[in-house]
Design a protein around this motif. Structure first.
Motif, PDB file in Angstrom:
ATOM      1  N   PHE A  32      29.681  36.631 -39.179  1.00 38.74           N
ATOM      2  CA  PHE A  32      28.675  36.006 -40.801  1.00 38.74           C
ATOM      3  C   PHE A  32      27.559  34.861 -40.560  1.00 38.74           C
ATOM      4  N   VAL A  33      26.547  34.757 -41.359  1.00 40.18           N
ATOM      5  CA  VAL A  33      25.846  33.967 -40.546  1.00 40.18           C
ATOM      6  C   VAL A  33      25.670  33.715 -42.516  1.00 40.18           C
ATOM      7  N   SER A  34      25.505  32.209 -42.654  1.00 41.97           N
ATOM      8  CA  SER A  34      25.163  31.388 -44.470  1.00 41.97           C
ATOM      9  C   SER A  34      24.032  30.474 -43.639  1.00 41.97           C
ATOM     10  N   ALA A  35      23.083  30.199 -45.255  1.00 44.36           N
ATOM     11  CA  ALA A  35      22.011  28.899 -44.613  1.00 44.36           C
ATOM     12  C   ALA A  35      21.987  28.779 -45.655  1.00 44.36           C
ATOM     13  N   GLY A  36      21.999  26.782 -45.466  1.00 49.79           N
ATOM     14  CA  GLY A  36      21.702  26.252 -46.792  1.00 49.79           C
ATOM     15  C   GLY A  36      20.663  24.993 -46.711  1.00 49.79           C
ATOM     16  N   VAL A 121      22.474  22.925 -50.764  1.00 53.58           N
ATOM     17  CA  VAL A 121      24.209  22.782 -50.771  1.00 53.58           C
ATOM     18  C   VAL A 121      24.531  21.973 -51.877  1.00 53.58           C
ATOM     19  N   ASP A 122      25.972  22.296 -51.535  1.00 55.36           N
ATOM     20  CA  ASP A 122      26.784  21.615 -53.348  1.00 55.36           C
ATOM     21  C   ASP A 122      27.276  20.423 -52.888  1.00 55.36           C
ATOM     22  N   GLU A 123      26.852  19.457 -52.689  1.00 52.81           N
ATOM     23  CA  GLU A 123      27.443  18.620 -52.293  1.00 52.81           C
ATOM     24  C   GLU A 123      28.266  17.830 -53.799  1.00 52.81           C
ATOM     25  N   GLN A 124      28.657  18.229 -54.661  1.00 49.25           N
ATOM     26  CA  GLN A 124      29.069  17.258 -55.620  1.00 49.25           C
ATOM     27  C   GLN A 124      30.493  18.837 -55.679  1.00 49.25           C
ATOM     28  N   TYR A 125      31.432  19.052 -54.932  1.00 44.98           N
ATOM     29  CA  TYR A 125      32.066  20.236 -55.073  1.00 44.98           C
ATOM     30  C   TYR A 125      33.450  19.204 -55.581  1.00 44.98           C
ATOM     31  N   ALA A 126      34.363  19.968 -56.227  1.00 41.86           N
ATOM     32  CA  ALA A 126      35.647  19.091 -56.701  1.00 41.86           C
ATOM     33  C   ALA A 126      36.323  18.709 -55.680  1.00 41.86           C
ATOM     34  N   GLY A 127      36.237  17.619 -55.846  1.00 42.12           N
ATOM     35  CA  GLY A 127      37.703  16.785 -54.426  1.00 42.12           C
ATOM     36  C   GLY A 127      36.811  16.252 -53.123  1.00 42.12           C
ATOM     37  N   ARG A 128      35.714  15.868 -53.152  1.00 42.31           N
ATOM     38  CA  ARG A 128      35.207  15.866 -52.093  1.00 42.31           C
ATOM     39  C   ARG A 128      34.896  14.619 -51.450  1.00 42.31           C
ATOM     40  N   ASN A 129      35.128  12.932 -53.058  1.00 41.02           N
ATOM     41  CA  ASN A 129      35.553  11.956 -52.024  1.00 41.02           C
ATOM     42  C   ASN A 129      36.867  11.974 -51.535  1.00 41.02           C
ATOM     43  N   GLU A 147      30.914   5.544 -38.808  1.00 38.40           N
ATOM     44  CA  GLU A 147      30.191   5.133 -40.121  1.00 38.40           C
ATOM     45  C   GLU A 147      29.531   5.817 -41.287  1.00 38.40           C
ATOM     46  N   LEU A 148      28.961   6.663 -41.659  1.00 32.63           N
ATOM     47  CA  LEU A 148      29.082   7.615 -41.952  1.00 32.63           C
ATOM     48  C   LEU A 148      29.779   8.851 -42.340  1.00 32.63           C
ATOM     49  N   THR A 149      30.216   8.797 -43.150  1.00 32.05           N
ATOM     50  CA  THR A 149      30.666  10.679 -43.520  1.00 32.05           C
ATOM     51  C   THR A 149      30.350  11.763 -44.890  1.00 32.05           C
ATOM     52  N   TYR A 150      29.581  12.297 -44.582  1.00 32.03           N
ATOM     53  CA  TYR A 150      28.911  13.284 -45.584  1.00 32.03           C
ATOM     54  C   TYR A 150      29.308  14.953 -45.189  1.00 32.03           C
ATOM     55  N   SER A 151      29.486  14.938 -45.801  1.00 32.44           N
ATOM     56  CA  SER A 151      30.490  16.466 -46.856  1.00 32.44           C
ATOM     57  C   SER A 151      30.009  17.525 -47.896  1.00 32.44           C
ATOM     58  N   PHE A 152      29.349  18.237 -47.954  1.00 30.74           N
ATOM     59  CA  PHE A 152      28.949  19.736 -48.672  1.00 30.74           C
ATOM     60  C   PHE A 152      29.847  20.553 -48.204  1.00 30.74           C
ATOM     61  N   LEU A 153      29.422  22.165 -49.581  1.00 32.59           N
ATOM     62  CA  LEU A 153      29.734  22.969 -49.294  1.00 32.59           C
ATOM     63  C   LEU A 153      28.858  24.323 -48.882  1.00 32.59           C
ATOM     64  N   LEU A 154      28.175  24.898 -47.684  1.00 35.36           N
ATOM     65  CA  LEU A 154      27.576  25.134 -47.235  1.00 35.36           C
ATOM     66  C   LEU A 154      27.516  27.065 -48.004  1.00 35.36           C
ATOM     67  N   ASN A 155      28.600  27.508 -48.650  1.00 39.11           N
ATOM     68  CA  ASN A 155      29.015  28.596 -49.647  1.00 39.11           C
ATOM     69  C   ASN A 155      30.351  28.389 -50.079  1.00 39.11           C
ATOM     70  N   GLU A 156      30.261  29.087 -50.804  1.00 41.61           N
ATOM     71  CA  GLU A 156      31.873  29.762 -51.327  1.00 41.61           C
ATOM     72  C   GLU A 156      33.165  29.321 -49.881  1.00 41.61           C
ATOM     73  N   ARG A 157      32.872  29.886 -48.787  1.00 37.00           N
ATOM     74  CA  ARG A 157      34.021  30.074 -47.513  1.00 37.00           C
ATOM     75  C   ARG A 157      33.884  28.668 -47.237  1.00 37.00           C
ATOM     76  N   THR A 158      32.590  27.885 -46.595  1.00 36.03           N
ATOM     77  CA  THR A 158      32.592  27.153 -46.000  1.00 36.03           C
ATOM     78  C   THR A 158      31.784  25.629 -46.223  1.00 36.03           C
ATOM     79  N   LEU A 159      32.860  25.091 -45.927  1.00 40.61           N
ATOM     80  CA  LEU A 159      32.951  23.297 -46.576  1.00 40.61           C
ATOM     81  C   LEU A 159      32.228  22.803 -44.675  1.00 40.61           C
ATOM     82  N   ILE A 160      31.019  21.680 -44.649  1.00 42.03           N
ATOM     83  CA  ILE A 160      31.339  21.134 -43.459  1.00 42.03           C
ATOM     84  C   ILE A 160      31.562  19.282 -43.393  1.00 42.03           C
TER      85      ILE A 160
END
Length: 233
Positions: A32-36, A121-129, A147-160
């Protein structure tokens, strides 16, 4: 445009499956390939050769990991070249990890510029903080707080989750004197125990965590965590 994007992702999926089959003698059940934005992720399922299966049954996981690492050293340049030709983007970073219990794996990449047909990408997903705080706590317990932590949803099933500034001085010295792979192995064992204890993540995300992966780029003092989530109903 959506058809063109899907065609690109399908082309990458087919090529990756063939590349793994050519190098390992057996291909995965699915890719499965996803991109954002500037990111792409290749999620590989049910991938284990007969020889690897026998070795794992004999408790030789480290042997299998060493074999995979050597094969990926040969495979990744080919994949990088294909990705750059297909997407028209320079692939700046590549990460990968395997999960032998579920016979799964990921190849994650970061390009110089956003894909032409890519969604944001979805940087404002529920529960990010809360999730970022949990990742920081796990990191602090096993190495140091990033020193820095950054998370986002690449798609509905993939959290980076991307972490920067994670190495302590003794780790930097181990890398300098040539023990980077031993360090990677130790860090992987420590962090995967916490990542696979997924109850805390699931309470934050209100989703089941199906799979988890982690890899490091020691030269960049950087790490990527990938959580594969159950689709929301």
């Amino acid at each position: 445009m959506e058809d063109s994007k899907q065609q690109m992702l399908t082309t990458i999926s087919s090529y990756t499956g063939k590349l793994l089959r050519d190098h390992f003698g057996k291909g995965p059940e699915s890719v499965f390939v996803s991109a954002g934005s500037t990111y792409f992720n290749i999620y590989i399922r049910n991938f284990l050769s007969p020889i690897e299966r026998v070795l794992l049954e004999q408790g030789q996981e480290m042997v299998v990991r060493e074999l995979r690492m050597k094969m990926m050293d040969k495979l990744l340049p080919e994949l990088r070249e294909f990705l750059e030709e297909t997407t028209g983007q320079r692939v700046r970073e590549l990460y990968y990890d395997w999960g032998f219990v579920k016979c799964s794996g990921v190849i994650f990449g970061i390009c110089d510029r956003p894909f032409e047909l890519s969604d944001e990408v979805d940087e404002q997903y529920a529960g990010r903080n809360e999730l970022d705080a949990l990742i920081n706590q796990i990191s602090k317990e096993t190495e140091k707080q990033p020193e820095l932590t950054y998370s986002f949803l690449l798609n509905e099933r993939t959290l980076i989750v991307i972490r920067k500034g994670i190495l302590v001085r003794i780790e930097e010295e181990l890398i300098r004197i040539g023990h980077g792979e031993i360090l990677r192995r130790v860090k992987s064992n420590l962090e995967k125990r916490d990542l696979q204890n997924s109850q805390q993540f699931e309470l934050i995300l209100h989703r089941r965590v199906v799979d988890s992966f982690v890899d490091w780029d020691f030269e960049r003092n950087k790490s990527v965590i990938i959580l594969i989530l159950q689709p929301s109903t």
